[in-house]
Design a protein around this motif. Sequence first.
Motif, PDB file in Angstrom:
ATOM      1  N   ASP A   1       2.690  15.464  -5.123  1.00 21.90           N
ATOM      2  CA  ASP A   1       2.372  14.451  -4.113  1.00 21.90           C
ATOM      3  C   ASP A   1       3.639  14.003  -3.381  1.00 21.90           C
ATOM      4  OD1 ASP A   1      -0.289  14.445  -4.711  1.00 21.90           O
ATOM      5  OD2 ASP A   1      -0.252  12.614  -5.915  1.00 21.90           O
ATOM      6  N   THR A   2       3.502  13.725  -2.093  1.00 21.94           N
ATOM      7  CA  THR A   2       4.567  13.091  -1.315  1.00 21.94           C
ATOM      8  C   THR A   2       4.131  11.654  -1.043  1.00 21.94           C
ATOM      9  OG1 THR A   2       5.224  15.168  -0.283  1.00 21.94           O
ATOM     10  CG2 THR A   2       5.872  13.135   0.842  1.00 21.94           C
ATOM     11  N   ILE A   3       4.967  10.697  -1.443  1.00 23.53           N
ATOM     12  CA  ILE A   3       4.570   9.285  -1.385  1.00 23.53           C
ATOM     13  C   ILE A   3       5.420   8.516  -0.390  1.00 23.53           C
ATOM     14  CG2 ILE A   3       4.348   7.127  -2.705  1.00 23.53           C
ATOM     15  CD1 ILE A   3       4.333  10.261  -4.638  1.00 23.53           C
ATOM     16  N   GLU A   4       4.752   7.758   0.477  1.00 19.41           N
ATOM     17  CA  GLU A   4       5.416   6.839   1.402  1.00 19.41           C
ATOM     18  C   GLU A   4       4.908   5.435   1.100  1.00 19.41           C
ATOM     19  OE1 GLU A   4       5.559   5.763   6.174  1.00 19.41           O
ATOM     20  OE2 GLU A   4       4.637   7.646   5.514  1.00 19.41           O
ATOM     21  N   ILE A   5       5.824   4.508   0.805  1.00 18.32           N
ATOM     22  CA  ILE A   5       5.450   3.140   0.434  1.00 18.32           C
ATOM     23  C   ILE A   5       5.369   2.262   1.676  1.00 18.32           C
ATOM     24  CG2 ILE A   5       6.120   1.088  -0.885  1.00 18.32           C
ATOM     25  CD1 ILE A   5       5.185   3.428  -2.608  1.00 18.32           C
ATOM     26  N   LEU A   6       4.289   1.479   1.791  1.00 16.45           N
ATOM     27  CA  LEU A   6       4.110   0.528   2.890  1.00 16.45           C
ATOM     28  C   LEU A   6       4.457  -0.866   2.374  1.00 16.45           C
ATOM     29  CD1 LEU A   6       0.622   1.843   4.093  1.00 16.45           C
ATOM     30  CD2 LEU A   6       2.888   2.583   4.866  1.00 16.45           C
ATOM     31  N   THR A   7       5.291  -1.605   3.097  1.00 16.15           N
ATOM     32  CA  THR A   7       5.738  -2.924   2.624  1.00 16.15           C
ATOM     33  C   THR A   7       5.434  -4.011   3.645  1.00 16.15           C
ATOM     34  OG1 THR A   7       7.948  -2.606   3.552  1.00 16.15           O
ATOM     35  CG2 THR A   7       7.619  -1.921   1.276  1.00 16.15           C
ATOM     36  N   SER A   8       5.448  -5.254   3.158  1.00 13.93           N
ATOM     37  CA  SER A   8       5.274  -6.427   4.016  1.00 13.93           C
ATOM     38  C   SER A   8       6.143  -7.546   3.458  1.00 13.93           C
ATOM     39  CB  SER A   8       3.809  -6.868   4.041  1.00 13.93           C
ATOM     40  OG  SER A   8       3.699  -8.159   4.609  1.00 13.93           O
ATOM     41  N   SER A   9       6.831  -8.271   4.316  1.00 14.85           N
ATOM     42  CA  SER A   9       7.720  -9.347   3.863  1.00 14.85           C
ATOM     43  C   SER A   9       6.941 -10.486   3.209  1.00 14.85           C
ATOM     44  CB  SER A   9       8.536  -9.891   5.046  1.00 14.85           C
ATOM     45  OG  SER A   9       7.664 -10.371   6.061  1.00 14.85           O
ATOM     46  N   THR A  10       5.636 -10.590   3.492  1.00 10.07           N
ATOM     47  CA  THR A  10       4.825 -11.671   2.917  1.00 10.07           C
ATOM     48  C   THR A  10       4.213 -11.295   1.567  1.00 10.07           C
ATOM     49  OG1 THR A  10       2.868 -10.894   4.115  1.00 10.07           O
ATOM     50  CG2 THR A  10       4.239 -12.569   5.197  1.00 10.07           C
ATOM     51  N   GLN A  11       4.305 -10.033   1.188  1.00 14.73           N
ATOM     52  CA  GLN A  11       3.715  -9.585  -0.085  1.00 14.73           C
ATOM     53  C   GLN A  11       4.599  -9.988  -1.267  1.00 14.73           C
ATOM     54  OE1 GLN A  11       1.218  -8.945  -1.667  1.00 14.73           O
ATOM     55  NE2 GLN A  11       0.846  -6.791  -2.032  1.00 14.73           N
TER      56      GLN A  11
ATOM     57  N   LEU B   1      -3.256   0.765  -4.432  1.00 16.81           N
ATOM     58  CA  LEU B   1      -2.087   0.621  -5.312  1.00 16.81           C
ATOM     59  C   LEU B   1      -2.376   1.153  -6.711  1.00 16.81           C
ATOM     60  CD1 LEU B   1      -0.763  -2.930  -4.313  1.00 16.81           C
ATOM     61  CD2 LEU B   1       0.097  -0.695  -3.589  1.00 16.81           C
ATOM     62  N   LYS B   2      -3.660   1.270  -7.088  1.00 19.29           N
ATOM     63  CA  LYS B   2      -4.031   1.773  -8.421  1.00 19.29           C
ATOM     64  C   LYS B   2      -4.083   3.295  -8.479  1.00 19.29           C
ATOM     65  CE  LYS B   2      -6.959  -2.174  -9.685  1.00 19.29           C
ATOM     66  NZ  LYS B   2      -8.328  -2.582 -10.092  1.00 19.29           N
ATOM     67  N   HIS B   3      -3.955   3.952  -7.353  1.00 16.76           N
ATOM     68  CA  HIS B   3      -4.076   5.411  -7.281  1.00 16.76           C
ATOM     69  C   HIS B   3      -3.075   6.083  -8.225  1.00 16.76           C
ATOM     70  CE1 HIS B   3      -4.713   9.367  -5.394  1.00 16.76           C
ATOM     71  NE2 HIS B   3      -3.396   9.510  -5.461  1.00 16.76           N
TER      72      HIS B   3
ATOM     73  N   GLY C   1       0.838  -1.194   0.000  1.00 18.00           N
ATOM     74  CA  GLY C   1       0.000   0.000   0.000  1.00 18.00           C
ATOM     75  C   GLY C   1       0.870   1.239   0.000  1.00 18.00           C
ATOM     76  N   ALA C   2       0.237   2.401   0.085  1.00 12.05           N
ATOM     77  CA  ALA C   2       1.003   3.647   0.068  1.00 12.05           C
ATOM     78  C   ALA C   2       0.216   4.742   0.759  1.00 12.05           C
ATOM     79  CB  ALA C   2       1.311   4.050  -1.370  1.00 12.05           C
ATOM     80  N   LYS C   3       0.961   5.711   1.279  1.00 10.50           N
ATOM     81  CA  LYS C   3       0.358   6.944   1.784  1.00 10.50           C
ATOM     82  C   LYS C   3       0.737   8.068   0.829  1.00 10.50           C
ATOM     83  CE  LYS C   3       0.322   5.927   6.762  1.00 10.50           C
ATOM     84  NZ  LYS C   3       0.846   6.366   8.082  1.00 10.50           N
ATOM     85  N   VAL C   4      -0.269   8.777   0.332  1.00 15.29           N
ATOM     86  CA  VAL C   4      -0.033   9.939  -0.524  1.00 15.29           C
ATOM     87  C   VAL C   4      -0.492  11.162   0.252  1.00 15.29           C
ATOM     88  CG1 VAL C   4      -0.661  11.106  -2.661  1.00 15.29           C
ATOM     89  CG2 VAL C   4      -0.236   8.653  -2.670  1.00 15.29           C
ATOM     90  N   ASN C   5       0.460  12.043   0.527  1.00 17.09           N
ATOM     91  CA  ASN C   5       0.190  13.249   1.338  1.00 17.09           C
ATOM     92  C   ASN C   5      -0.433  12.880   2.691  1.00 17.09           C
ATOM     93  OD1 ASN C   5       1.055  14.746  -0.916  1.00 17.09           O
ATOM     94  ND2 ASN C   5      -1.009  14.728  -1.778  1.00 17.09           N
ATOM     95  N   GLY C   6       0.070  11.747   3.255  1.00 17.67           N
ATOM     96  CA  GLY C   6      -0.361  11.331   4.586  1.00 17.67           C
ATOM     97  C   GLY C   6      -1.606  10.476   4.622  1.00 17.67           C
ATOM     98  N   LYS C   7      -2.276  10.275   3.486  1.00 13.27           N
ATOM     99  CA  LYS C   7      -3.510   9.481   3.449  1.00 13.27           C
ATOM    100  C   LYS C   7      -3.266   8.163   2.722  1.00 13.27           C
ATOM    101  CE  LYS C   7      -6.632  13.479   3.462  1.00 13.27           C
ATOM    102  NZ  LYS C   7      -7.683  14.207   2.721  1.00 13.27           N
TER     103      LYS C   7
END
Length: 725
Positions: free
Chosen positions: A444-454, A436-438, A426-432
């Motif tokens: 925009d400021t983008i922060e990527i959310l990761t998981s070792s199982t993904q 993934l299709k966004h 998933g991701a946070k764009v401007n804190g929200k």
Amino acid sequence: MYETVTHIDQLIKRVESYNPDADVALVRRAYAFSAKAHEGQTRQSGEPYLQHPLAVAGVLTALKSDVTAIVAGLLHDTVEDTLATPEELEHEFGKDIARLVDGVTKIGKIPFRNYEEKQAENFRKMVLSMADDIRVVLIKLADRLHNMRTLEHLHEAKRQQIAQETLEIYAPLANRLGIGWMKNELEDLCLKALKPDVYANLTLLVAKRDEERQQYVQEVTQVVKRALADAGLTGEVHGRPKHLYGIYQKMERQSISFEEVYDLAAIRIITNAKMNCYAILGLIHSLWRPVPGRFKDYIAIPKSNLYQSLHTTVVGPKGEHVEFQIRTEEMHRVAEYGIAAHWKYKERGQIGDKDGKVFSWLRQFIEWHQDLPDNRQFMDSVKLDLFHDVVYVFTPKGMVKEMPLGSTPVDFAYAIHTEIGDHCVGAKVNGKIVSLKHQLASGDTIEILTSSTQVPHKDWLKFVRTPRAKTKIKHWLKVEEQKRSLEIGRRLLEREFRRQGLPPAQMLKSDRLLEVARDSGFETTDEMVAAIGFGRLASAEVINRLTPSRPDTDRGAVTAEPHVPKPQPGKHDEKGVKVKGGHDLLMQLSRCCNPVPGDRILGYITRGRGLTIHSVGCPNLEALDYDRDRLVEVEWDTTAPSTHAVKVSVLAVDKTGVLANVSSSIAECEANISRAEITTREDRKAALDFVIEVIDTAHLDRVLKAIERVDGVITARRVRAWQER
């Protein structure tokens, strides 16, 4: 448009105008060598062939190229089209010039399956040479520009082929290199070749409208000049010409008429300092009200091709929209010459460190594409990377990243690192938090959310935009698909071995099974086992070869999955398609792209559904081709012509008789209408949707041109199912 050079003295004068210390003796020597090498050769126009390399060198002077590039331009066809050798060039003119000529020389003596593959390999060679010396691509662009200027001397099919290739590759490349005037001229020449009726009509309309609007532009210009003088600001003010292809694109993209596009007056202001650009912007906004959403600051955040300007649109005198571009003289020079304005070489045409950082996209472009093994993937990836508009987004630490318009958080994640992309959840764009299709937007400021199982998913291929993301996802999927196929194939073989009373573990490691694999055209046992898992090879066929002494009845009893018969040369079916290599497979035409004869096509093997025929370039095929082994080369069977249904969408002015006139034009082209729908819009336009039956793409083109000639029709185009979603 820069004047074509036709004489060596004219070329020398051009070179000396910007480089008084140039080695003109070397230029004259290269001219003499080229004249001797091309002696007796003529072009399709009938003029001496020497006029072509002379014109190419002339285009390079318009880019203010150095003598090395100009000499290479004069010699660029000597190795390919004459008896001259690379060794001879190196002896006469040195390694640098010989290397540049080799960079633009087409690959010869290698058999290619088709024109597209040959062109892809030639372009790949140029891209790799470009990494070594940027002048290679400038010579190639100059060569293509002169060929486009003289295109009328070729037969129509060749004209269309070259123009389409130029529109897809060379004009976008000129744009990405920042050479604005060349990009505009190439696009206009492509429009002239591909849509001569549209080009001729637009030329007349623009000439007529320019006469009418000249007085208005002069009035606005005078107001601006007076305001600049009163404010003590310096700046040259003049009207900005619009190129025909840009007008045509806007009409097509927004489905509007010429009058609606060309109502916009365009003015450019060139000043002497960056801070004056912003002062002039404030002055313009104090004179007229700015149009919301139409201001762009390319000075603070330049485009990847170094383009810098302030863009704004205001409601000018008489309520008409006026578009302004404001830039410095240096910004204007870069906008005109692009990468050619940065001749700060360390050596051999390599751009200096400072400019190298600015042109980091070029290094990235080369890195991303040189590892793609397949020519079709390579060309599709290059086209996407060259064509895209861009957005500028930020990492959480404030670093700017340039991404193609339409990019998603997944594209951004892969741009940071492959591991981050593979494990992106998933991701946070401007804190929200966003999906993934966004689609990302500038700022925009983008922060990527990761998981070792993904892990990557094939559905990601439906929405990612960047070649890097697509390549990485496809690679992961292919590896996983191979693992699964190997496992399935091993289980199927083990089951057959048990039925035959053979020990599975020993048989899978036996030398005899390796022999069978090699006899079947595989390098290793695992490759053959994976092919069984894919469904391309029957396990029963392998057992038959391992145990030839067993009765047919026994062997027939062990067939556990559908048998795939051996290839039969020239195999084709009622769809009018022939399979190269002759795989005997059930065939169906894809509904998503609805190919017709004349379209470039590929087949894709799907378990249980046979071979699906797609158009090359179909997004669904692109999402599937991570597994190259399932792609099958196919071609149209022209010996048995038949009709194919095609959807056509027409936009026209809503007036009496338009449907009847369009229907009549289709009938006159001997095309049958199987369905017709009309929808009227609020803007007094009518959308006419037809399903018509055509023989091939040439027949379809004839129909579309006939429709476009109908009074009141704005656009007519073919529509694929994936474009309707």
